[in-house]
Design an enzyme around this catalytic site. Structure first.
Site, PDB file in Angstrom:
ATOM      1  N   ARG A   1     -11.431 -63.952  -8.326  1.00 13.49           N
ATOM      2  CA  ARG A   1     -11.686 -63.307  -9.620  1.00 13.49           C
ATOM      3  C   ARG A   1     -10.415 -63.433 -10.475  1.00 13.49           C
ATOM      4  O   ARG A   1      -9.314 -63.252  -9.944  1.00 13.49           O
ATOM      5  CB  ARG A   1     -12.044 -61.813  -9.445  1.00 13.49           C
ATOM      6  CG  ARG A   1     -13.320 -61.592  -8.646  1.00 13.49           C
ATOM      7  CD  ARG A   1     -13.766 -60.141  -8.695  1.00 13.49           C
ATOM      8  NE  ARG A   1     -14.331 -59.794  -9.986  1.00 13.49           N
ATOM      9  CZ  ARG A   1     -14.658 -58.548 -10.353  1.00 13.49           C
ATOM     10  NH1 ARG A   1     -14.435 -57.537  -9.529  1.00 13.49           N
ATOM     11  NH2 ARG A   1     -15.186 -58.308 -11.535  1.00 13.49           N
TER      12      ARG A   1
ATOM     13  N   ARG B   1     -14.331 -54.096  -4.831  1.00 18.13           N
ATOM     14  CA  ARG B   1     -14.044 -54.339  -6.243  1.00 18.13           C
ATOM     15  C   ARG B   1     -13.194 -53.188  -6.763  1.00 18.13           C
ATOM     16  O   ARG B   1     -12.959 -52.195  -6.075  1.00 18.13           O
ATOM     17  CB  ARG B   1     -15.313 -54.575  -7.085  1.00 18.13           C
ATOM     18  CG  ARG B   1     -16.573 -53.887  -6.674  1.00 18.13           C
ATOM     19  CD  ARG B   1     -16.653 -52.409  -6.926  1.00 18.13           C
ATOM     20  NE  ARG B   1     -16.195 -52.026  -8.238  1.00 18.13           N
ATOM     21  CZ  ARG B   1     -15.673 -50.865  -8.548  1.00 18.13           C
ATOM     22  NH1 ARG B   1     -15.536 -49.931  -7.595  1.00 18.13           N
ATOM     23  NH2 ARG B   1     -15.267 -50.577  -9.750  1.00 18.13           N
ATOM     24  N   GLY B   2     -12.766 -53.331  -8.035  1.00 18.15           N
ATOM     25  CA  GLY B   2     -11.803 -52.380  -8.579  1.00 18.15           C
ATOM     26  C   GLY B   2     -10.419 -52.968  -8.310  1.00 18.15           C
ATOM     27  O   GLY B   2     -10.117 -53.363  -7.174  1.00 18.15           O
ATOM     28  N   ALA B   3      -9.593 -53.005  -9.368  1.00 12.72           N
ATOM     29  CA  ALA B   3      -8.326 -53.744  -9.264  1.00 12.72           C
ATOM     30  C   ALA B   3      -7.457 -53.324  -8.065  1.00 12.72           C
ATOM     31  O   ALA B   3      -7.028 -54.181  -7.281  1.00 12.72           O
ATOM     32  CB  ALA B   3      -7.563 -53.616 -10.584  1.00 12.72           C
TER      33      ALA B   3
ATOM     34  N   GLN C   1     -21.749 -50.032 -12.197  1.00  9.96           N
ATOM     35  CA  GLN C   1     -20.732 -49.355 -11.379  1.00  9.96           C
ATOM     36  C   GLN C   1     -20.664 -47.860 -11.685  1.00  9.96           C
ATOM     37  O   GLN C   1     -20.346 -47.062 -10.805  1.00  9.96           O
ATOM     38  CB  GLN C   1     -19.342 -49.973 -11.620  1.00  9.96           C
ATOM     39  CG  GLN C   1     -19.141 -51.367 -11.048  1.00  9.96           C
ATOM     40  CD  GLN C   1     -19.440 -52.437 -12.061  1.00  9.96           C
ATOM     41  OE1 GLN C   1     -20.240 -52.243 -12.979  1.00  9.96           O
ATOM     42  NE2 GLN C   1     -18.827 -53.593 -11.928  1.00  9.96           N
TER      43      GLN C   1
ATOM     44  N   ASP D   1      -7.801 -53.338 -15.485  1.00 12.58           N
ATOM     45  CA  ASP D   1      -7.607 -54.476 -14.582  1.00 12.58           C
ATOM     46  C   ASP D   1      -6.338 -55.241 -14.885  1.00 12.58           C
ATOM     47  O   ASP D   1      -5.794 -55.926 -14.017  1.00 12.58           O
ATOM     48  CB  ASP D   1      -8.814 -55.415 -14.653  1.00 12.58           C
ATOM     49  CG  ASP D   1      -9.980 -54.793 -13.915  1.00 12.58           C
ATOM     50  OD1 ASP D   1     -10.605 -53.872 -14.461  1.00 12.58           O
ATOM     51  OD2 ASP D   1     -10.235 -55.201 -12.762  1.00 12.58           O
TER      52      ASP D   1
ATOM     53  N   ASN E   1     -10.368 -53.853 -19.260  1.00 13.30           N
ATOM     54  CA  ASN E   1     -11.135 -53.065 -18.284  1.00 13.30           C
ATOM     55  C   ASN E   1     -12.584 -53.497 -18.410  1.00 13.30           C
ATOM     56  O   ASN E   1     -12.934 -54.356 -19.233  1.00 13.30           O
ATOM     57  CB  ASN E   1     -10.955 -51.561 -18.548  1.00 13.30           C
ATOM     58  CG  ASN E   1     -11.516 -50.719 -17.417  1.00 13.30           C
ATOM     59  OD1 ASN E   1     -11.237 -50.964 -16.251  1.00 13.30           O
ATOM     60  ND2 ASN E   1     -12.343 -49.726 -17.731  1.00 13.30           N
ATOM     61  N   LYS E   2     -13.428 -52.901 -17.592  1.00 13.77           N
ATOM     62  CA  LYS E   2     -14.845 -53.266 -17.530  1.00 13.77           C
ATOM     63  C   LYS E   2     -15.454 -53.383 -18.925  1.00 13.77           C
ATOM     64  O   LYS E   2     -15.173 -52.585 -19.814  1.00 13.77           O
ATOM     65  CB  LYS E   2     -15.580 -52.207 -16.714  1.00 13.77           C
ATOM     66  CG  LYS E   2     -17.051 -52.404 -16.532  1.00 13.77           C
ATOM     67  CD  LYS E   2     -17.419 -53.759 -16.006  1.00 13.77           C
ATOM     68  CE  LYS E   2     -16.716 -54.152 -14.724  1.00 13.77           C
ATOM     69  NZ  LYS E   2     -16.866 -55.597 -14.394  1.00 13.77           N
TER      70      LYS E   2
HETATM   71  O1  MRU Z   1     -15.819 -55.630 -11.892  1.00 14.69           O
HETATM   72  P1  MRU Z   1     -15.198 -54.442 -11.233  1.00 14.69           P
HETATM   73  O2  MRU Z   1     -16.195 -53.479 -10.687  1.00 14.69           O
HETATM   74  O3  MRU Z   1     -14.158 -54.851 -10.221  1.00 14.69           O
HETATM   75  O4  MRU Z   1     -14.428 -53.705 -12.417  1.00 14.69           O
HETATM   76  C1  MRU Z   1     -13.680 -52.564 -12.128  1.00 14.69           C
HETATM   77  C2  MRU Z   1     -13.027 -51.959 -13.304  1.00 14.69           C
HETATM   78  O5  MRU Z   1     -13.138 -52.417 -14.417  1.00 14.69           O
HETATM   79  C3  MRU Z   1     -12.143 -50.779 -13.032  1.00 14.69           C
HETATM   80  O6  MRU Z   1     -12.161 -49.862 -14.090  1.00 14.69           O
HETATM   81  C4  MRU Z   1     -10.698 -51.265 -12.821  1.00 14.69           C
HETATM   82  O7  MRU Z   1     -10.653 -52.293 -11.882  1.00 14.69           O
HETATM   83  C5  MRU Z   1      -9.798 -50.152 -12.381  1.00 14.69           C
HETATM   84  S1  MRU Z   1     -10.200 -49.523 -10.790  1.00 14.69           S
HETATM   85  C6  MRU Z   1      -9.109 -48.272 -10.432  1.00 14.69           C
END
Ligand code: MRU
Length: 352
Positions: free
Chosen positions: A94, A51-53, A202, A243, A253-254
């Site tokens: 996603r 996970r994470g963009a 996270q 994201d 973002n999250k």
């Molecule tokens: O749902 P996730 O854990 O994939 O969400 C991740 C985030 O919101 C991060 O802040 C974003 O993807 C940037 S990661 C460098």
């Protein structure tokens, strides 16, 4: 173990499998999944094992290379049809992180641009392109880290939300890269506060783990403690990931990030979004156009509890992301430079 030495997602040496660190098990267990079926890779993205963009983008790149290697068709049309069906399957994992679609499009485009080559050659080209996405991601994180580091002052209290760390990228992270560069340069006089980041934690499971394992002074807080921490004067700067960023600078973002930004504005704390240029979606004029993922209610009611902690059958609102209004953002740090408002002009000046 220093989490910086963990590989989030890499290709196996024989190029037959993806090795994915299962982040749903962290910080209690370090387990690497060996996946080759597209359905399993899609599941790993959906279930947030990877996970994470940026890491999702790297994973998608390698998955497309594997799809090319696995294609059974001996004719070009069949080969491209198999690639396209892998792309469609992976794209359904996603909706919010644009890096997923960016990487899938880049891989397909690379194949199409080399259409006249043999299928064997195309396979090699796809592996090389996925490797390039991986290597670029590391360079991009470091470049973002350098700019973020230049904004740090000794004694800083840094707040971050979710995990935009090494675990969310190929290495270094985006929001955490300034902290890792600071360590490399011998600056230790700063403290990082991690929002736990309900409901998937996270911040607690991943960011608190990776920063503390690297030797950074790290403090965990419940999301709803952020205002009291800011009011106490403990936070001097905020770095978050993203994201997807729209043309006007609105940044998804999250979930909970926009609340942090609103608080930061109230307390006069600079709020920076760390964004690889691949996360900036110029096709969208503003944040309302960013698709926001809704996730199962059980993540809120059941996931981390031995017994459900809400009435059975209760309706749950569980968006995975929110959009921070560009007016709340001090700067967007890309690998090409620091952008300030008006963001559309700043992106264009940097050639984004
Ligand atoms: O749902 P996730 O854990 O994939 O969400 C991740 C985030 O919101 C991060 O802040 C974003 O993807 C940037 S990661 C460098």
């Amino acid at each position: 173990m220093n989490a910086l030495s963990l590989d989030t997602v890499v290709l196996s040496p024989d190029r037959k499998e993806l090795l994915i660190l299962d982040q749903t098990l962290l910080p209690n267990e370090i387990r690497v999944l060996r996946l080759h079926r597209m359905e399993d890779i899609r599941e790993a993205i959906y279930a947030l094992r990877v996970r994470g963009a940026p890491a999702i983008g790297v994973c998608a790149g390698y998955a497309m290379a594997l799809a090319g290697a696995q294609a059974e068709s001996t004719d070009k049309d069949g080969f491209f049809a198999e690639l396209r069906s892998a792309k469609e399957l992976l794209a359904s994992a996603r909706p919010t992180a644009v890096n997923l679609f960016w990487a899938l499009d880049r891989m397909e485009r690379t194949a199409l641009e080399n259409r006249e080559k043999s299928i064997d050659r195309l396979r090699e080209i796809l592996f090389a392109e996925a490797d390039a996405i991986y290597r670029e991601d590391i360079a991009i994180s470091r470049a973002i880290g350098e700019i973020g580091f230049s904004l740090l002052r000794p004694g800083d209290g840094i707040l971050t939300h979710c995990n935009a760390g090494t675990l969310a990228t190929a290495k270094y992270g985006t929001a955490t890269a300034p902290m890792y560069i600071a360590l490399e340069r011998g600056m230790r006089d700063f403290r990082v506060y991690c929002d736990e980041t309900r409901p998937l934690l996270q911040g607690a499971r991943l960011t608190a783990y990776e920063l503390s394992s690297a030797g950074i002074d790290t403090t965990l807080l419940c999301d709803n403690a952020a205002a009291s921490l800011m009011a106490a004067g403990k936070i001097s700067i905020i770095f978050v990931g993203c994201d997807r960023v729209a043309r006007n600078g609105d940044a998804a973002n999250k979930i909970g990030t926009s609340a942090v930004a609103i608080l930061a504005k109230h307390y006069g704390i600079p709020f920076y979004v760390c964004a690889p240029s691949s996360t900036i979606d110029l096709s969208l004029s503003g944040g309302t156009e960013i698709p926001i993922e809704q996730r199962p209610g059980e993540e809120v009611t059941d996931l981390w509890y031995e017994k459900p902690m809400a009435p059975r059958g209760i309706g749950v609102y569980n968006p995975a992301f929110d959009v921070t209004d560009h007016a709340l953002i001090t700067g967007i740090i890309t690998e090409k430079g620091l952008c300030t408002a008006p963001f559309e002009e700043a992106f264009s000046r940097l050639g984004i």
